[in-house]
Design a protein around this motif. Structure first.
Motif, PDB file in Angstrom:
ATOM      1  N   ALA A 159       9.138  55.421  -6.707  1.00 58.99           N
ATOM      2  CA  ALA A 159       9.120  56.634  -5.890  1.00 58.99           C
ATOM      3  C   ALA A 159       7.807  56.645  -5.110  1.00 58.99           C
ATOM      4  O   ALA A 159       6.738  56.865  -5.687  1.00 58.99           O
ATOM      5  N   ALA A 178       4.949  57.898  -2.443  1.00 64.51           N
ATOM      6  CA  ALA A 178       4.357  59.154  -1.984  1.00 64.51           C
ATOM      7  C   ALA A 178       4.507  59.266  -0.463  1.00 64.51           C
ATOM      8  O   ALA A 178       4.821  58.288   0.224  1.00 64.51           O
ATOM      9  N   PRO A 179       4.268  60.448   0.120  1.00 60.71           N
ATOM     10  CA  PRO A 179       4.292  60.589   1.576  1.00 60.71           C
ATOM     11  C   PRO A 179       3.026  60.038   2.229  1.00 60.71           C
ATOM     12  O   PRO A 179       2.068  59.654   1.542  1.00 60.71           O
ATOM     13  N   SER A 237      12.349  54.822  -3.091  1.00 61.93           N
ATOM     14  CA  SER A 237      12.578  56.006  -2.272  1.00 61.93           C
ATOM     15  C   SER A 237      11.319  56.308  -1.481  1.00 61.93           C
ATOM     16  O   SER A 237      10.202  56.211  -2.006  1.00 61.93           O
ATOM     17  N   LYS A 271       9.179  58.991   1.250  1.00 59.44           N
ATOM     18  CA  LYS A 271       8.987  60.391   1.605  1.00 59.44           C
ATOM     19  C   LYS A 271       8.540  60.485   3.059  1.00 59.44           C
ATOM     20  O   LYS A 271       8.476  59.490   3.777  1.00 59.44           O
ATOM     21  N   GLU A 272       8.194  61.703   3.470  1.00 59.14           N
ATOM     22  CA  GLU A 272       7.950  61.942   4.885  1.00 59.14           C
ATOM     23  C   GLU A 272       6.683  61.260   5.382  1.00 59.14           C
ATOM     24  O   GLU A 272       5.774  60.945   4.624  1.00 59.14           O
ATOM     25  N   THR A 299       6.158  58.142   6.920  1.00 59.82           N
ATOM     26  CA  THR A 299       6.003  56.811   6.338  1.00 59.82           C
ATOM     27  C   THR A 299       6.295  55.741   7.379  1.00 59.82           C
ATOM     28  O   THR A 299       7.261  55.835   8.132  1.00 59.82           O
ATOM     29  N   ASP A 314      15.639  60.257   1.792  1.00 61.61           N
ATOM     30  CA  ASP A 314      16.325  61.538   1.654  1.00 61.61           C
ATOM     31  C   ASP A 314      15.348  62.704   1.804  1.00 61.61           C
ATOM     32  O   ASP A 314      14.221  62.655   1.314  1.00 61.61           O
ATOM     33  N   SER A 315      15.818  63.752   2.477  1.00 64.13           N
ATOM     34  CA  SER A 315      15.098  65.033   2.556  1.00 64.13           C
ATOM     35  C   SER A 315      13.664  64.857   3.037  1.00 64.13           C
ATOM     36  O   SER A 315      12.714  65.367   2.437  1.00 64.13           O
ATOM     37  N   CYS A 316      13.499  64.124   4.116  1.00 68.18           N
ATOM     38  CA  CYS A 316      12.159  63.951   4.671  1.00 68.18           C
ATOM     39  C   CYS A 316      12.256  63.745   6.179  1.00 68.18           C
ATOM     40  O   CYS A 316      13.359  63.655   6.736  1.00 68.18           O
ATOM     41  N   SER A 338      17.707  64.199   6.297  1.00 63.48           N
ATOM     42  CA  SER A 338      16.414  63.846   6.872  1.00 63.48           C
ATOM     43  C   SER A 338      16.479  63.951   8.392  1.00 63.48           C
ATOM     44  O   SER A 338      17.561  64.095   8.972  1.00 63.48           O
TER      45      SER A 338
END
Length: 416
Positions: free
Chosen positions: A84, A86-87, A109, A111-112, A114, A137-139, A162
């Motif tokens: 996972a 980090a952004p 995965s 995050k935003e 990136t 997802d969701s970013c 996203s």
């Protein structure tokens, strides 16, 4: 190995200009995700170990935000559990020596905000049945450039809820059991996919339940279906422009499939080569192809990023994708095999059940990195040649007139 993290601190300009531009992610970035800044202005982390976890590993590198990740090693990073990230990260795979880096065995995965360049991510039959190799997802504000994504069990790639995402010059192929699907886009908006190779996917190249511009891609050897519409009650808006659909040994005639009236499609300049004769000699895709699958056709492009993709003809895009798709700075044996399938133009290619059936993950050649005395991510030789100080880590954060730090200038210059 010892961990190497350098804190830059204050950014200083080495330009005489008073006003610095706000640059795109890197020169050549385009589409909706091109404004990602990644780890710009943050720390630098050196990956010094190919282990799954611990000091100096890739897992540790992406565990904290506001970093630019560089690689002092090349090879296969075998992971057991999903990573996972980090952004606010820039992952500069092009800095790895030798043949570069493979993250193999499970997924990752993002995050935003990136930026990921010149990396290979490969799943495995040993990861959970419903796992994907890469999740976005969701970013928002993400760009993947020259990334190879393979061996996902459900889909190779998943993007859900996203926005402002670009995939450019990527290779998405060889998913494995149980689904063997390319990618599922579930309700993202402002998605750009250009100059990517979608190859040996049973279906979903991708499945576009999305607001998406799909430009200059090559889809090769789809199984039951190529590009798939949203076919749901929600409205979706797809621009399908100057792509080349090329049938392979496993392909039927469904180069597009499962579009419905809620899929609002603008199409132009697409080509279809379905004769499997070893030559690139396709026909133009026409309205009837899309109406046949019940899409609602619209007269003009619907998705309009501020930094537009430079569009080629489908024929020119085929050549660009052949040369550039995936981690192509130094293609490894797996990507080279896959590219050779494409070169056969209908004669070769296969949809595999496991990565072992495909030949498995072999070794990756290592190489040497240049001496970096101050640990700022820039080799001494480059710093000296560009009037930097190889004994002062802070000067890596200095910003030029184009808005890029000296570290970014070095990393970007490796692949210009």
């Amino acid at each position: 190995m010892k961990i190497k993290i350098v804190v830059f601190g204050l950014i200083i300009a080495f330009s005489s200009n008073d006003t610095l531009a706000q640059p795109v992610a890197f020169p050549g970035a385009s589409g909706f995700g091109s404004q990602a800044s990644g780890g710009r202005g943050g720390n630098v982390f050196h990956v010094t170990s190919l282990a799954d976890s611990g000091t100096g590993t890739f897992r540790e590198a992406v565990s904290e935000p506001n970093r630019t990740v560089v690689f002092d090693v090349a090879g296969v990073i075998r992971i057991i559990n999903k990573i996972a990230a980090a952004p606010n990260l820039t992952i500069s795979g092009q800095t790895a020596p030798g043949e570069g880096i493979v993250v193999y065995g499970n997924g990752i995965s993002f995050k935003e905000n990136t930026i990921v360049r010149y990396m290979r991510f490969r799943g495995s039959i040993n990861m959970p049945r419903g796992a994907c190799t890469v999740n976005i997802d969701s970013c928002k504000n993400v760009i993947l450039d020259h990334v190879s994504i393979e061996w996902g069990r459900w889909d190779n790639l998943h993007i859900k809820n996203s926005s402002n995402v670009t995939l450019q010059y990527c290779l998405v192929g060889e998913p494995i059991d149980p689904q063997r699907f390319g990618a599922l886009f579930e309700h993202p908006t402002n998605i750009t996919v250009h100059h990517c190779l979608w190859i040996d996917n049973q279906s979903r190249n991708p499945k576009a339940k999305a607001g998406i511009e799909y430009i200059n891609n090559v889809v090769y050897n789809w199984g039951v279906s190529g590009l798939v519409g949203g076919h749901s009650e929600a409205d979706h808006f797809q621009d399908v422009i100057n792509n080349y659909f090329i049938a392979g040994p496993n392909s039927n005639n469904n180069f597009i499939a499962m579009f419905t009236a809620t899929d609002h499609v603008y199409h132009s300049g697409n080509m279809v080569d379905d004769n499997k004769d070893g030559m690139l000699n396709g026909r133009v895709a026409i309205d009837t192809d899309f109406v046949h699958v019940k899409a609602t056709l619209v007269p003009k492009k619907q998705n309009l990023p501020a930094n537009a993709v430079t569009v080629e003809t489908a024929e020119a895009a085929y050549k660009t994708v052949l040369a550039q798709a995936g981690a192509s700075l130094h293609r490894d044996a797996i990507d080279t095999r896959i590219i050779n399938y494409l070169k056969s133009l209908g004669k070769e290619g296969k949809i595999f059940k496991t990565e072992v059936d495909a030949g498995g993950q072999g070794p990756i050649a290592d190489g040497k990195t240049g001496t970096d005395s101050d640990g700022d991510g820039i080799p001494d030789k480059w710093e000296t040649a560009h009037k930097g100080n190889p004994k002062d880590a802070k000067d890596a954060a200095a910003v030029n007139s184009a808005g890029y730090s000296r570290l970014e200038e070095y990393c970007n210059g490796l692949v210009l």
